[in-house]
Write a protein that holds these residues in place. Structure first.
Motif, PDB file in Angstrom:
ATOM      1  N   GLN A 245       0.884  -1.169   0.000  1.00  0.00           N
ATOM      2  CA  GLN A 245       0.000   0.000   0.000  1.00  0.00           C
ATOM      3  C   GLN A 245       0.917   1.212   0.000  1.00  0.00           C
ATOM      4  N   SER A 246       0.668   2.154  -0.876  1.00  0.00           N
ATOM      5  CA  SER A 246       1.618   3.262  -1.021  1.00  0.00           C
ATOM      6  C   SER A 246       0.960   4.630  -0.979  1.00  0.00           C
ATOM      7  N   GLN A 247       1.713   5.609  -0.520  1.00  0.00           N
ATOM      8  CA  GLN A 247       1.305   7.017  -0.629  1.00  0.00           C
ATOM      9  C   GLN A 247       2.569   7.850  -0.771  1.00  0.00           C
ATOM     10  N   ALA A 248       2.414   9.124  -1.071  1.00  0.00           N
ATOM     11  CA  ALA A 248       3.578   9.996  -1.194  1.00  0.00           C
ATOM     12  C   ALA A 248       4.141  10.303   0.195  1.00  0.00           C
ATOM     13  N   VAL A 249       5.457  10.333   0.292  1.00  0.00           N
ATOM     14  CA  VAL A 249       6.104  10.652   1.569  1.00  0.00           C
ATOM     15  C   VAL A 249       7.173  11.718   1.346  1.00  0.00           C
ATOM     16  N   LEU A 250       7.500  12.402   2.429  1.00  0.00           N
ATOM     17  CA  LEU A 250       8.616  13.348   2.407  1.00  0.00           C
ATOM     18  C   LEU A 250       9.828  12.595   2.942  1.00  0.00           C
ATOM     19  N   ILE A 251      10.908  12.593   2.162  1.00  0.00           N
ATOM     20  CA  ILE A 251      12.126  11.901   2.621  1.00  0.00           C
ATOM     21  C   ILE A 251      13.250  12.924   2.783  1.00  0.00           C
ATOM     22  N   ARG A 252      14.252  12.526   3.575  1.00  0.00           N
ATOM     23  CA  ARG A 252      15.388  13.436   3.722  1.00  0.00           C
ATOM     24  C   ARG A 252      16.700  12.691   3.601  1.00  0.00           C
ATOM     25  N   ASN A 253      17.711  13.436   3.244  1.00  0.00           N
ATOM     26  CA  ASN A 253      19.067  12.918   3.191  1.00  0.00           C
ATOM     27  C   ASN A 253      19.507  12.570   4.624  1.00  0.00           C
ATOM     28  N   ASN A 254      20.302  11.506   4.771  1.00  0.00           N
ATOM     29  CA  ASN A 254      20.670  11.058   6.113  1.00  0.00           C
ATOM     30  C   ASN A 254      21.726  11.920   6.797  1.00  0.00           C
ATOM     31  N   GLY A 255      22.425  12.748   6.033  1.00  0.00           N
ATOM     32  CA  GLY A 255      23.490  13.538   6.664  1.00  0.00           C
ATOM     33  C   GLY A 255      23.255  15.041   6.613  1.00  0.00           C
ATOM     34  N   LEU A 256      22.013  15.462   6.797  1.00  0.00           N
ATOM     35  CA  LEU A 256      21.717  16.907   6.701  1.00  0.00           C
ATOM     36  C   LEU A 256      22.451  17.708   7.773  1.00  0.00           C
ATOM     37  N   GLY A 257      22.933  18.906   7.401  1.00  0.00           N
ATOM     38  CA  GLY A 257      23.559  19.809   8.370  1.00  0.00           C
ATOM     39  C   GLY A 257      22.486  20.495   9.205  1.00  0.00           C
ATOM     40  N   GLN A 258      22.931  21.138  10.300  1.00  0.00           N
ATOM     41  CA  GLN A 258      21.974  21.762  11.215  1.00  0.00           C
ATOM     42  C   GLN A 258      21.084  22.820  10.544  1.00  0.00           C
ATOM     43  N   PRO A 259      21.649  23.706   9.692  1.00  0.00           N
ATOM     44  CA  PRO A 259      20.763  24.715   9.077  1.00  0.00           C
ATOM     45  C   PRO A 259      19.630  24.074   8.279  1.00  0.00           C
ATOM     46  N   GLN A 260      19.941  22.978   7.557  1.00  0.00           N
ATOM     47  CA  GLN A 260      18.901  22.302   6.760  1.00  0.00           C
ATOM     48  C   GLN A 260      17.913  21.580   7.678  1.00  0.00           C
ATOM     49  N   LEU A 261      18.436  21.001   8.772  1.00  0.00           N
ATOM     50  CA  LEU A 261      17.517  20.328   9.707  1.00  0.00           C
ATOM     51  C   LEU A 261      16.539  21.348  10.304  1.00  0.00           C
ATOM     52  N   ASP A 262      17.066  22.552  10.605  1.00  0.00           N
ATOM     53  CA  ASP A 262      16.191  23.597  11.164  1.00  0.00           C
ATOM     54  C   ASP A 262      15.118  24.005  10.153  1.00  0.00           C
ATOM     55  N   LEU A 263      15.535  24.136   8.884  1.00  0.00           N
ATOM     56  CA  LEU A 263      14.567  24.513   7.850  1.00  0.00           C
ATOM     57  C   LEU A 263      13.548  23.405   7.633  1.00  0.00           C
ATOM     58  N   LEU A 264      14.026  22.146   7.711  1.00  0.00           N
ATOM     59  CA  LEU A 264      13.111  21.011   7.563  1.00  0.00           C
ATOM     60  C   LEU A 264      12.067  21.032   8.682  1.00  0.00           C
ATOM     61  N   ASP A 265      12.514  21.344   9.906  1.00  0.00           N
ATOM     62  CA  ASP A 265      11.580  21.435  11.038  1.00  0.00           C
ATOM     63  C   ASP A 265      10.506  22.482  10.783  1.00  0.00           C
ATOM     64  N   LYS A 266      10.944  23.612  10.247  1.00  0.00           N
ATOM     65  CA  LYS A 266      10.001  24.695   9.952  1.00  0.00           C
ATOM     66  C   LYS A 266       8.970  24.243   8.924  1.00  0.00           C
ATOM     67  N   LEU A 267       9.475  23.573   7.891  1.00  0.00           N
ATOM     68  CA  LEU A 267       8.600  23.096   6.819  1.00  0.00           C
ATOM     69  C   LEU A 267       7.631  22.036   7.363  1.00  0.00           C
ATOM     70  N   LEU A 268       8.163  21.128   8.182  1.00  0.00           N
ATOM     71  CA  LEU A 268       7.340  20.050   8.738  1.00  0.00           C
ATOM     72  C   LEU A 268       6.233  20.595   9.627  1.00  0.00           C
ATOM     73  N   PHE A 269       6.562  21.625  10.401  1.00  0.00           N
ATOM     74  CA  PHE A 269       5.562  22.252  11.260  1.00  0.00           C
ATOM     75  C   PHE A 269       4.397  22.764  10.408  1.00  0.00           C
ATOM     76  N   ARG A 270       4.744  23.365   9.262  1.00  0.00           N
ATOM     77  CA  ARG A 270       3.695  23.882   8.369  1.00  0.00           C
ATOM     78  C   ARG A 270       2.910  22.745   7.734  1.00  0.00           C
ATOM     79  N   ILE A 271       3.633  21.709   7.270  1.00  0.00           N
ATOM     80  CA  ILE A 271       2.952  20.571   6.633  1.00  0.00           C
ATOM     81  C   ILE A 271       1.957  19.940   7.608  1.00  0.00           C
ATOM     82  N   ARG A 272       2.383  19.781   8.852  1.00  0.00           N
ATOM     83  CA  ARG A 272       1.503  19.142   9.842  1.00  0.00           C
ATOM     84  C   ARG A 272       0.284  20.011  10.139  1.00  0.00           C
TER      85      ARG A 272
END
Ligand code: ATP
Ligand code: MG
Length: 303
Positions: free
Chosen positions: A196-223
């Motif tokens: 069973q499949s749906q679209a997912v958001l994936i991330r690179n395993n070695g993201l730096g802190q600035p990108q992790l912070d931006l991802l958090d911001k984006l995820l907060f909005r997505i949720r």
């Protein structure tokens, strides 16, 4: 370290953070394209001129968007060419790259299924033994067969899998299904579901802190967007003597808002309802004496 130096270092760090961007890979065209771009838009991210572009940016969020074939997205994210990506689980698991799933997105829903010609007798997975199976998902199909101890011939083809039995290329297919109408039109019947499949958001395993912070911001909005879609704002009128009973039916975000109406003895009740229980609740509310029920979509829900 002298005080001034410390200040400079600090301001440099802020500069880096200010210039940091997150790069997202989305499908260039196809079934995931519209919903992916729409999701970004609902998150308040405006994209410059997306039509027929390979790459674009946002003016109001530090985001760069790469438009790619969906098959290539897991690899680009594993390699870090893109920091994050939107892709179907079917493609993600087939490609088997090293990335991390951060969020299920609730669109692009489908299943990878095995289908056989309608005229063919089917008595379970063992029936597939020795059969030629046409599919664009050789890895997932092979894993499924192995798990069920069945040996069959997998023929990898890149598109129009459903016509393979009709032209004598295969006995069976393993393909993506949503409504089942394509299978039906090709004289096939669905017999097993592999995934069973749906679209997912994936991330690179070695993201730096600035990108992790931006991802958090984006995820907060997505949720917030996802939550809003699952909920409705409800307004209703009720005689004061029924308010207690009605409030008991409404969970709301905290507790319902109750406001007196101009007509004495009546109040207006405002609350939030979960979509799952929606129709049951409406019936219960009516039975409890609610009148003039209004239901309004919610744009964002920030908890
Ligand atoms: P690309 O050119 O990017 O490789 P594609 O032809 O491989 O595109 P599409 O048909 O656009 O892919 O489908 C993209 C994704 O949409 C699928 O991998 C799957 O996750 C999802 N999807 C949802 N429903 C269906 C469906 N009924 N059939 C195919 N894919 C579906
Ligand atoms: Mg593809």
């Amino acid at each position: 370290m002298i005080h001034g130096q410390n200040k400079i270092l600090k301001s440099n760090k802020i500069m880096v953070q200010m210039n940091a961007k997150i790069r997202i890979a989305v499908q260039k065209s196809g079934r995931l394209y519209e919903d992916s771009v729409k999701l970004l838009k609902e998150c308040g991210i405006e994209l410059r001129n997306v039509k027929d572009r390979l790459k674009t940016e946002s003016d109001n969020f530090p985001l760069e968007v790469f438009f790619l074939r969906d098959d290539d997205i897991p690899q680009y994210v594993e390699d870090g060419v893109a920091d994050i990506g939107i892709v179907g689980e079917n493609v993600l698991f087939e490609k088997n790259k090293k990335t991390t799933v951060v969020e299920e997105l609730g669109f692009g829903k489908c299943r990878l299924s095995i289908a056989v010609p309608r005229s063919q007798q089917y008595d379970g997975v063992a029936t597939l033994k020795g059969k030629r199976i046409a599919t664009s998902y050789p890895f997932l199909v092979a894993s499924y067969l192995k798990q069920h101890n069945v040996e069959a011939d997998i023929h990898e083809i890149s598109g129009s899998v459903e016509i393979a039995p009709g032209i004598g290329l295969a006995d069976v297919v393993a393909d993506l299904v949503s409504s089942g109408s394509t299978l039906f039109m090709n004289g096939l019947k669905e017999v097993e579901t592999i995934l069973q499949s749906q679209a997912v958001l994936i991330r690179n395993n070695g993201l730096g802190q600035p990108q992790l912070d931006l991802l958090d911001k984006l995820l907060f909005r997505i949720r917030s967007v996802k939550k809003a879609k699952r909920n409705k704002y409800i307004l209703l009128n009720a005689p004061n003597e029924k308010i207690k009973e009605i409030i008991a039916l409404l969970p709301g975000m905290k507790s319902p808002t109750v406001l007196p109406l101009a007509e004495s003895g009546w109040s207006s009740v405002h609350s939030v309802l979960d979509e799952d229980a929606f129709w049951d609740k409406i019936e219960q509310l009516k039975a409890a004496g609610a009148q003039g029920i209004l239901v309004i979509p919610i744009e964002k829900m920030v908890m």
